[in-house]
Design an enzyme around this catalytic site. Structure first.
Site, PDB file in Angstrom:
ATOM      1  N   SER A 162      38.952  54.148  33.955  1.00  0.00           N
ATOM      2  CA  SER A 162      39.221  54.548  32.569  1.00  0.00           C
ATOM      3  C   SER A 162      39.608  56.020  32.476  1.00  0.00           C
ATOM      4  O   SER A 162      39.227  56.829  33.329  1.00  0.00           O
ATOM      5  CB  SER A 162      37.988  54.303  31.702  1.00  0.00           C
ATOM      6  OG  SER A 162      37.566  52.977  31.798  1.00  0.00           O
TER       7      SER A 162
HETATM    8  N1  SAH Z   1      33.886  51.379  35.236  1.00  0.00           N
HETATM    9  C1  SAH Z   1      35.032  51.164  36.063  1.00  0.00           C
HETATM   10  C2  SAH Z   1      36.088  50.388  35.330  1.00  0.00           C
HETATM   11  C3  SAH Z   1      36.722  49.365  36.203  1.00  0.00           C
HETATM   12  S1  SAH Z   1      37.733  48.170  35.398  1.00  0.00           S
HETATM   13  C4  SAH Z   1      35.560  52.488  36.579  1.00  0.00           C
HETATM   14  O1  SAH Z   1      35.112  53.546  36.110  1.00  0.00           O
HETATM   15  O2  SAH Z   1      36.371  52.494  37.490  1.00  0.00           O
HETATM   16  C5  SAH Z   1      36.618  46.832  35.178  1.00  0.00           C
HETATM   17  C6  SAH Z   1      35.932  46.263  36.389  1.00  0.00           C
HETATM   18  O3  SAH Z   1      35.154  45.142  35.968  1.00  0.00           O
HETATM   19  C7  SAH Z   1      36.858  45.738  37.472  1.00  0.00           C
HETATM   20  O4  SAH Z   1      36.502  46.296  38.696  1.00  0.00           O
HETATM   21  C8  SAH Z   1      36.604  44.225  37.499  1.00  0.00           C
HETATM   22  O5  SAH Z   1      36.736  43.651  38.766  1.00  0.00           O
HETATM   23  C9  SAH Z   1      35.170  44.164  36.985  1.00  0.00           C
HETATM   24  N2  SAH Z   1      34.750  42.887  36.399  1.00  0.00           N
HETATM   25  C10 SAH Z   1      35.491  42.038  35.622  1.00  0.00           C
HETATM   26  N3  SAH Z   1      34.759  40.981  35.249  1.00  0.00           N
HETATM   27  C11 SAH Z   1      33.516  41.140  35.792  1.00  0.00           C
HETATM   28  C12 SAH Z   1      32.309  40.383  35.771  1.00  0.00           C
HETATM   29  N4  SAH Z   1      32.228  39.222  35.115  1.00  0.00           N
HETATM   30  N5  SAH Z   1      31.245  40.865  36.442  1.00  0.00           N
HETATM   31  C13 SAH Z   1      31.303  42.043  37.120  1.00  0.00           C
HETATM   32  N6  SAH Z   1      32.422  42.801  37.179  1.00  0.00           N
HETATM   33  C14 SAH Z   1      33.509  42.377  36.525  1.00  0.00           C
END
Ligand code: SAH
Length: 249
Positions: free
Chosen positions: A98
């Site tokens: 983000s």
């Molecule tokens: N907080 C992260 C944002 C990553 S984007 C950062 O600072 O980089 C969102 C993430 O959520 C992705 O890595 C994706 O693989 C994960 N994700 C999506 N659905 C999920 C679920 N049901 N359980 C755990 N992780 C999930």
């Protein structure tokens, strides 16, 4: 005399060394970062001033954490230069880290205390996780893509974060073994609030979560004795949550 002079010189330089050491300690103590790598600190300070403070983030714990976490280590190699720019970046597999302001905004919205135990769904790059780990006592983070979880775990270890606990799995189900949590962060957008997360939040705790499909809002839910309070904070765009949430309505 000769010895006296030498001793004096030694003493003077000893005092100077002590003064230098204590100054270094003071500036370190003022910053108090858990991350062991503090390279590119000037760029982070600038990022905090121009992107975060200027947009109204005031929580000093959040501002300090944003100055501490070396964001350039959480992005892909070819994006290292842009790591402190005002933008989200790709971390591969269609996922993103983000924008710094959004990380700061979500973190402030949860009104964290140093004693808190926090759950995060969607480790991704691990950047938001590290920001949380700078502020609270323990962070539990779940990631559905094993490769992301492995990559982030290695980095947490390298930066000497000892209060981050990682797990590979579907965050929809939360992490019951460590519940209840003081705050829960969801960094991928589900169509509805996963009921297990509500259950695993302590009374008085907060969930910060992007809700919706193509048009999403960042929502804060506070669990009270009487039920749930829901506030809409900001229009946002997160990647959709994967896993069982896709099959439940
Ligand atoms: N907080 C992260 C944002 C990553 S984007 C950062 O600072 O980089 C969102 C993430 O959520 C992705 O890595 C994706 O693989 C994960 N994700 C999506 N659905 C999920 C679920 N049901 N359980 C755990 N992780 C999930």
């Amino acid at each position: 005399m000769f010895f006296g002079g030498k001793a004096q010189k030694v003493l003077v330089s000893f005092v100077l060394i002590l003064a230098g050491a204590s100054m270094a300690n003071t500036s370190r103590a003022n910053i108090r970062c858990k991350a062991s790598d503090q390279s590119r600190a000037d760029e982070r300070n600038r990022m905090v001033e121009t992107q975060i403070k200027s947009r109204g983030i005031t929580d000093t714990k959040v501002l300090r954490a944003m100055r501490c976490v070396p964001r350039h280590l959480f992005v892909l190699d070819f994006d290292r230069k842009q790591a402190y720019e005002d933008t989200p970046l790709s971390i591969g597999k269609g996922q993103t880290i983000s924008q710094p302001y959004i990380v700061a905004f979500m973190t402030q919205a949860a009104e964290l205390k140093p004693t808190d135990r926090v759950l995060e769904i969607g480790t991704g790059s691990g950047y938001q996780t590290a920001v949380l780990a700078e502020i609270v006592h323990e962070v539990y983070t779940i990631e559905i893509v094993p490769e992301f979880s492995h990559r982030a775990s290695k980095l947490f270890h390298r930066l000497h974060y000892t209060n981050i606990h990682t797990k590979i799995g579907d965050g929809y189900k939360g992490w019951p073994a460590h519940a209840p949590f003081d705050a829960i962060f969801v960094t991928a957008a589900p169509g509805h609030i996963p009921p297990p997360l509500i259950k695993q939040l302590r009374v008085g705790g907060r969930i910060v979560i992007p809700l919706g499909g193509t048009r999403q809002h960042l929502i804060r839910i506070t669990k009270t004795k009487a039920g749930l309070e829901q506030e809409s904070l900001l229009p946002v765009r997160f990647v959709p949550m994967q896993g069982i949430v896709q099959h439940k309505h």
